[in-house]
Design an enzyme around this catalytic site. Sequence first.
Site, PDB file in Angstrom:
ATOM      1  N   LYS A   1       0.863  -1.186   0.000  1.00  0.00           N
ATOM      2  CA  LYS A   1       0.000   0.000   0.000  1.00  0.00           C
ATOM      3  C   LYS A   1       0.890   1.224   0.000  1.00  0.00           C
ATOM      4  CE  LYS A   1      -4.499   0.701   0.116  1.00  0.00           C
ATOM      5  NZ  LYS A   1      -5.533  -0.225  -0.411  1.00  0.00           N
TER       6      LYS A   1
HETATM    7  P1  NAD Z   1     -13.216   7.624  -3.281  1.00  0.00           P
HETATM    8  O1  NAD Z   1     -12.279   8.687  -2.889  1.00  0.00           O
HETATM    9  O2  NAD Z   1     -13.614   7.435  -4.710  1.00  0.00           O
HETATM   10  O3  NAD Z   1     -14.589   7.759  -2.457  1.00  0.00           O
HETATM   11  C1  NAD Z   1     -14.646   7.921  -1.086  1.00  0.00           C
HETATM   12  C2  NAD Z   1     -16.041   8.404  -0.695  1.00  0.00           C
HETATM   13  O4  NAD Z   1     -16.078   8.545   0.730  1.00  0.00           O
HETATM   14  C3  NAD Z   1     -16.392   9.779  -1.275  1.00  0.00           C
HETATM   15  O5  NAD Z   1     -17.779   9.845  -1.493  1.00  0.00           O
HETATM   16  C4  NAD Z   1     -15.984  10.729  -0.147  1.00  0.00           C
HETATM   17  O6  NAD Z   1     -16.700  11.966  -0.189  1.00  0.00           O
HETATM   18  C5  NAD Z   1     -16.377   9.918   1.063  1.00  0.00           C
HETATM   19  N1  NAD Z   1     -15.596  10.280   2.252  1.00  0.00           N
HETATM   20  C6  NAD Z   1     -14.310  10.658   2.326  1.00  0.00           C
HETATM   21  N2  NAD Z   1     -13.972  10.970   3.594  1.00  0.00           N
HETATM   22  C7  NAD Z   1     -15.091  10.769   4.329  1.00  0.00           C
HETATM   23  C8  NAD Z   1     -15.405  10.934   5.707  1.00  0.00           C
HETATM   24  N3  NAD Z   1     -14.486  11.375   6.565  1.00  0.00           N
HETATM   25  N4  NAD Z   1     -16.644  10.617   6.114  1.00  0.00           N
HETATM   26  C9  NAD Z   1     -17.585  10.184   5.240  1.00  0.00           C
HETATM   27  N5  NAD Z   1     -17.354  10.035   3.922  1.00  0.00           N
HETATM   28  C10 NAD Z   1     -16.124  10.323   3.485  1.00  0.00           C
HETATM   29  O7  NAD Z   1     -12.551   6.272  -2.677  1.00  0.00           O
HETATM   30  P2  NAD Z   1     -12.858   4.778  -3.085  1.00  0.00           P
HETATM   31  O8  NAD Z   1     -11.820   4.334  -4.041  1.00  0.00           O
HETATM   32  O9  NAD Z   1     -14.295   4.603  -3.404  1.00  0.00           O
HETATM   33  O10 NAD Z   1     -12.516   4.046  -1.701  1.00  0.00           O
HETATM   34  C11 NAD Z   1     -13.450   3.993  -0.638  1.00  0.00           C
HETATM   35  C12 NAD Z   1     -13.032   2.894   0.327  1.00  0.00           C
HETATM   36  O11 NAD Z   1     -12.966   1.656  -0.378  1.00  0.00           O
HETATM   37  C13 NAD Z   1     -11.665   3.087   0.968  1.00  0.00           C
HETATM   38  O12 NAD Z   1     -11.688   2.579   2.287  1.00  0.00           O
HETATM   39  C14 NAD Z   1     -10.761   2.220   0.110  1.00  0.00           C
HETATM   40  O13 NAD Z   1      -9.610   1.797   0.817  1.00  0.00           O
HETATM   41  C15 NAD Z   1     -11.684   1.081  -0.197  1.00  0.00           C
HETATM   42  N6  NAD Z   1     -11.316   0.320  -1.390  1.00  0.00           N
HETATM   43  C16 NAD Z   1     -11.256   0.919  -2.613  1.00  0.00           C
HETATM   44  C17 NAD Z   1     -10.947   0.156  -3.730  1.00  0.00           C
HETATM   45  C18 NAD Z   1     -10.954   0.730  -5.113  1.00  0.00           C
HETATM   46  O14 NAD Z   1     -10.844  -0.049  -6.082  1.00  0.00           O
HETATM   47  N7  NAD Z   1     -11.100   2.020  -5.301  1.00  0.00           N
HETATM   48  C19 NAD Z   1     -10.654  -1.210  -3.585  1.00  0.00           C
HETATM   49  C20 NAD Z   1     -10.724  -1.790  -2.321  1.00  0.00           C
HETATM   50  C21 NAD Z   1     -11.062  -1.011  -1.236  1.00  0.00           C
END
Ligand code: NAD
Length: 422
Positions: free
Chosen positions: A112
């Site tokens: 990561k």
């Molecule tokens: P992203 O940045 O596209 O979306 C994050 C969302 O959460 C947004 O709507 C944002 O406004 C909201 N957010 C951010 N901070 C916040 C807070 N303090 N309180 C409430 N909402 C908040 O990110 P993503 O890629 O969708 O990732 C989201 C989660 O999924 C993370 O934990 C990430 O580690 C996990 N994840 C992502 C992927 C991927 O392929 N993108 C894969 C596995 C896990």
Amino acid sequence: MRSEQIEWESPMYRLAVSQLDQTAVRMGLDENIWERLRSPQRAHVVSFPFRRDDYDTVETVVGYRVQHLLTMGPTKGGVRYDLDVDLGQVTALAIWMTWKCAIMGLPFGGAKGGVRINPRELSATELQRITRRYTAEIIEVIGPDRDIPAPDLGTNEQVMSWIMDTYSQQKGFSVPGVVTGKPIEIGGSQGRREATGRGVISCAIEACRERGIRLEDVSLAVQGYGQVGSTAARIASHLGTRVVAISDVSGGVFNEKGLDLDAVDTWLGLHGSLAGFGGGDAVTNTELLTLPCDVLVPAAIQNQITEDNADQLRCQILVEGANGPTSLEADAILTGRGIAVVPDILANAGGVTVSYFEWVQGLQKLFWTEEEVNDRLITLMQRAYRDVSELARREGVGLRTAALMRGIGRVAEAKRRRGIFP
Ligand code: NAD
């Protein structure tokens, strides 16, 4: 002699290690392997300057790239741009990536990376300069056969393109395989953008099926309408699910009858955030978690469901889209209340699975159709879910413990087979 591991100290690292320790005890894991798995094999800390757009101001920021386990093949894991990023957090996320890849049977160890910035306060040109310099700082430790970054919180296809371009400029030729989650035009895979959300919904379908519930009959609440959450909501909605609540960092919206996601997307296109969206009642991110719904998907950030609110959740099934949204204490409370928890290391593994497909397609220079990608993803997600669920039944444990047992077990066996150098 056991030395104290203080370098990675942080709440998320403690959560990841407590999960490992509890599972290791239950499995009777070889103590030498157990100890090895508690800390990452390599951790890179860098600090570097970037110019603000006024060209006079220079800021110095901190970045990380942590590789937990090099046993299984190259390491793999996202890059996170967030103000909470620290060494312990990135390490915990790298550890979870190791289990995730092993559960899915992918030939990667966990990694990561991250930079401690607030991407929402920076312009696109500033983000580009940060990304290129961060890439230059870690260039010696990444590569298609070494360690392959992907998008995570605060990063996206554009950030991956800049990483790929910077790496390629230094090597003197195009190296698309250095990242996954790229745009299609430079070697990305069909279906990658939606993969994590699709995997989340595949798990939700399986969990519902086991309980004799059809997805058409459930109500769904999603915290975090970003890359993962918005696709999960969209796919569920196409399958006939009522999406009753969504949120972003600015807050959320609840409509018992179901939200109009087209209207949401139009609003977001115009305003950039959910604040002020009128298609339902405004709720806070904390309130969203305790709304009445059948399936709850936290898809924002870590540590959202804790001992303070676990007894107030009103869902039947919790599918963890985000990494580490549930604390150890909350996990026990939810299990005690009979709420099924599909853990992050299984539920959000769709992203790394299609990243693996992207890497394979890039190596073969042979690209699959969207249908092929989605079919293969769903097959692997179903296989992993059923395997973990069957193990949970056999061992009389929850899905999280079973998923950890499967992931840790596979890694431990690989380590045992390879032995220790020299
Ligand atoms: P992203 O940045 O596209 O979306 C994050 C969302 O959460 C947004 O709507 C944002 O406004 C909201 N957010 C951010 N901070 C916040 C807070 N303090 N309180 C409430 N909402 C908040 O990110 P993503 O890629 O969708 O990732 C989201 C989660 O999924 C993370 O934990 C990430 O580690 C996990 N994840 C992502 C992927 C991927 O392929 N993108 C894969 C596995 C896990």
